[in-house]
Design a protein around this motif. Sequence first.
Motif, PDB file in Angstrom:
ATOM      1  N   SER A  11      73.125  28.647 -10.377  1.00  0.00           N
ATOM      2  CA  SER A  11      74.235  27.711 -10.534  1.00  0.00           C
ATOM      3  C   SER A  11      73.940  26.724 -11.657  1.00  0.00           C
ATOM      4  CB  SER A  11      74.519  27.026  -9.193  1.00  0.00           C
ATOM      5  OG  SER A  11      74.478  25.645  -9.309  1.00  0.00           O
TER       6      SER A  11
ATOM      7  N   GLU B   4      69.793  30.986  -5.955  1.00  0.00           N
ATOM      8  CA  GLU B   4      71.163  30.482  -6.087  1.00  0.00           C
ATOM      9  C   GLU B   4      71.210  29.150  -6.838  1.00  0.00           C
ATOM     10  OE1 GLU B   4      69.910  31.661  -3.152  1.00  0.00           O
ATOM     11  OE2 GLU B   4      70.907  33.589  -3.479  1.00  0.00           O
TER      12      GLU B   4
ATOM     13  N   THR C   7      74.389  28.481 -14.968  1.00  0.00           N
ATOM     14  CA  THR C   7      75.802  28.665 -15.282  1.00  0.00           C
ATOM     15  C   THR C   7      76.383  27.391 -15.896  1.00  0.00           C
ATOM     16  OG1 THR C   7      75.896  30.107 -13.379  1.00  0.00           O
ATOM     17  CG2 THR C   7      78.010  29.465 -14.322  1.00  0.00           C
ATOM     18  N   ASP C   8      75.953  26.241 -15.372  1.00  0.00           N
ATOM     19  CA  ASP C   8      76.422  24.962 -15.925  1.00  0.00           C
ATOM     20  C   ASP C   8      76.081  24.850 -17.401  1.00  0.00           C
ATOM     21  OD1 ASP C   8      77.319  24.339 -13.450  1.00  0.00           O
ATOM     22  OD2 ASP C   8      75.674  22.940 -12.955  1.00  0.00           O
TER      23      ASP C   8
END
Lengths: 343, 807
Positions: free
Chosen positions: B789, B785, B792-793
């Motif tokens: 994340s 996770e 994705t940034d």
Amino acid sequence: MSLQDRLNELKATVLTQINDTKHLDLLNEIRVNTLGKKGPITEVLRGMKDLSAEERPVIGAFANEIRDLLKDALEVKKAELETLALNAQLAAEQIDVSLPGANFEPGHAHVIQQIIEQLEDQFLGMGYQIAEGPEVEEDKYNFEMMNLPKDHPARDMQDTFYITPEILMRTQTSPVQARTMEKHDFTQGALKMISPGRVYRRDTDDATHSHQFHQVEGLVIDKHITMADLKGTLLKVAQELFGEKHQIRLRPSYFPFTEPSVEVDVSWNDVDENTKPEDIEWIEVLGAGMVHPNVLKMAGVDPEVYGGFAFGLGPDRFAMLKYGVDDIRNFYLNDVRFLSQFK
Amino acid sequence: MKVSLNWLKEYLEITGDPNVLAERIARTSVEVEDVTQPGAGMSGVVVAKVMSVKPHPDSDHMVITQVDAGEDDLIQIVTGAPNVAEGQLVILAKHNSRIANGQKIKKGKLRGVASNGMLCALQELGFDEKVSPKDFEDGIWVFNENDGVKPGDDALVALGMDDFIFEMGITPNRADMLSMNGTAWEVGAMLNQTPTLPTVQLVENGSKATSELISATADEQLAPKYKVRMIENVTVQDSPLWLQRKLWNVGMRPINNIVDITNYALMTFGQPMHAFDYDKLTTKQLGVRLATAGETLVTLDGEQRDLRADQDIVITDGATPIMLAGVMGGQSTEIDANSTTIVLEAANFNPRNIRSSARRHDLHSEASQRFERGIDWNATEQALDFAAQLIAELGNGQVQPGVVVATDTAQAKVEVAVTLSRINHVLGLNLTVADITTIFAQLQFPTQVADETFTVTIPSRRWDISIPADLIEEIARMYGYDNIPATLPVTTATVGKLTYKQQVIRKSRHFLESLGLNQAISYGLTTDEKAQMFTLDATANITKLDYPMTQERTATRMSLVTGLLDDVAYNVARKQQDVALYEQGRVFYRFGDAVRPTEVEHIAGAIAGKFGRDTWQGKAKEVDFYTAKGLVAAYLNQFDFVAPISYQPSAEFKEMHPGRTAAIFVGEQVVGFVGQVHPTIAKAFKIKATYVFELDLQLLLDLAKNDRGYEAISKFPGMSRDIAILVDENVAYTQIAEIIRENGGQHLVDIDLFDVYQGSNVAEGKKSLAFTLTYQDVNKTLVEEEVNSAFTDVVTALEEQLTAEIR
């Protein structure tokens, strides 16, 4: 059929199966089928509950015996098949090892650099420092402090490229000696140095002359340095570059910065106690001498207390001799076929 | 300097193999470059008398001679010699003889007439044109009746060709050996003999005192000695054979008796002399002074010389220069066949003036050579008397009574003291007082010994000796360098170690070599134009030679790349297209008004063609910008800089391709450049696409902090994510990488670009780049996770900031 007979029959059948098997996976199948939880041996053992108390241990032991026997047979066969399989794989993987390997071509140090580095290492090992100085020098350091005042006839020996009347392209690396001597604190001990580097002479380039070449000069100054020490040091240098069996000889010569001055020849051939003097071929390789008192004085060193020796040699000339290079220009034109020969 | 062994034998008892003597001289005094015997390999060459000369029936240039070679019968020789005449004593190469260059002479027929040998010119016996007497250049050699030769004599002996000639390499300090007397003293010391040197029995029976005929004045600074003698009623003629022989064997051409005698005296005493024709002097007042502005002089070689005011010393007859003193005589007062009254000059001139005159007029004569290095202070008068007497004898004249002396400066006696301990201390020997005394006795140096101190009176012939070290050298060479042991110095301990800078330079060289670059050493001097190319420092000035030798070498280099391009060009011209070179060395930057440039260590490389070579496994790549950049990056990675390294497009370097060159930065500091050589420059060098880099090595050293620390290796597994993005083609890689880094989160440790693509499937004006991002936490195992994340940034940032399309 008694359990015993069944076990014997099973043994015979399975041993035959094992023997006939040619594949590892089939062998594994046999192992599972025979020795597995649902296999005949387990089944026999399971059927033992119907046997008498006397028979039970006998059959039990026999069944275990058969199982161990088959297990061993399976192991042996497995190893055998594995070896076969490996051999087959190795045979299939065979390549032509005579083909050239992947291409890695490192570059090489320039032959002159190689000689300089060899000398540097030798002198570092003897406790010398490696000193450097400018290539565009003052007349003062290049000549005057080397006991070559203006108008000294020996200046003719070194035709010079001048920038101004006082600034020139150094004709030798000796100015580095003058600069180092000037700075050296003799209360801290001896000065032992070599100064490798580029030098320039106002000369027309041809096979044996180059307006640019290299020098390695050495200097040792202390309270008890003798000409015998110079001779011993030069012998080491010659033997480092030419080989242990080479000898040197000194001949009188003249340099303004040394007195006495000598020219040093090295034997081209090996010399031992049986070599006749007339059979030695001497070649001139370097110049040396005991540092002239004026040179010491000008560098602020008291010639009554200190003294020492200096020598100078040309890596270009060494390289030409050692490798039979017949044209000095080869060193500065950098033909890749020339450079890559000196590995 | 040529030394005739036969001449030397007049002074010393010398026996044995001349080569052994030569070896001894080489080990004791000066180099002997060569030992030759002019007549070596020749035989059957005799003196013959021409008894008759008859025309040849079938030739208008040949004649038939009958010659007497001391045998029972005359020998018939056909010759084309223009000067042959009855009664001459000539050189005959007999049937089966050998002359120069191993040429064999056999009897034969010339235009049908038998010829049983050959009449020879000196050149046919191997004489150098430079020493053959002029008169005989176009014909055979003819002996003089008074030469004492008769038919049948060995002509090689008569001509001195049985002599051994030592070619000596005289070092500047041993100018005493530029004379036969000096050589005799030296060899005498070696052989422990006192030489028997020539003496003079002067007869002054001329009609008038010299001082009544001529006067002379001189400045002591210019001519500390200046003396003149005169000889009257002289007949100028050929010198006798004995004198000619001596001269040509020491490499001098016989001219006439007067000139030959001055040369003979020069060779004997090392004292240069000059003879003037008295009747050609406009006034009978000789003067020695410096030349004045605008003065000229025609020297003996026929050249008109512009004299240098206040620098050249001249001899004048009244007002006019008649000689460039100590260098060369003037034509106007030259001795010729009709001269009868001779003025003979023996002097000593200021060595500095003579040296500068010889250099500036490019006139290095036997005289100037000696005056420059010094001559025996006490030999001047003796040489003058010797030559005057001989001129009288060989010219049938009379020496005028008395010497006219313009200057006669005395020189103080030179005494040098040295102690036994000093001698042994310097040489590393254990010589005794007796050993040293013996050596000084051999050298014939008057010596006084007291308390192991030797006080030596230096003879005027050895003006090179003035300090104890000079005496120590005399002892060393006479004792023999071979007898000195070989030891190593014992000093206080010293540490032998490379400095940090030397270590880095060494490592740099080895590193670039391991990457496949060969080390080049190019010329430090180049043309003005090339010197200033590719320079890293635009504020630096060029350093030019004052008086260059060639147009190719006029200034010191200001970059290494230029020299490397010369090397590439040299290789390309020799069909070596694949070149990978580096050079480490100094460039010369001159700042402001400084005369001396600052010398900065640089390192540079040049690559062209293919890097590596084609193999069965694949073809080698043509080098490109990225090959060069890769080399630089690998190299710079060796340093530990505080500030980051960056490459910024630069059009600042005008010799570089403006679109394919990067300035290399460490932090804010430009440390070098890498890129493609500008096509125009490449064309000028006659090379194809070549990629180069140059780095200021001194700056790299200054910027490196050299305290690289250890970073712990994570015990936990890392994770990676690939991303391919489509962006405008003008977006720089560094821009993208920077956005990824800024938005990658704390665990992003690596960004690897693994693909760059433009072409089909990619829209016009766009390019696709693909990266692998690696995440790592040193303290724990990363969870899916966290990485998702963080990734994705990155995606979002790229989309927002570059309007990138994620593929």
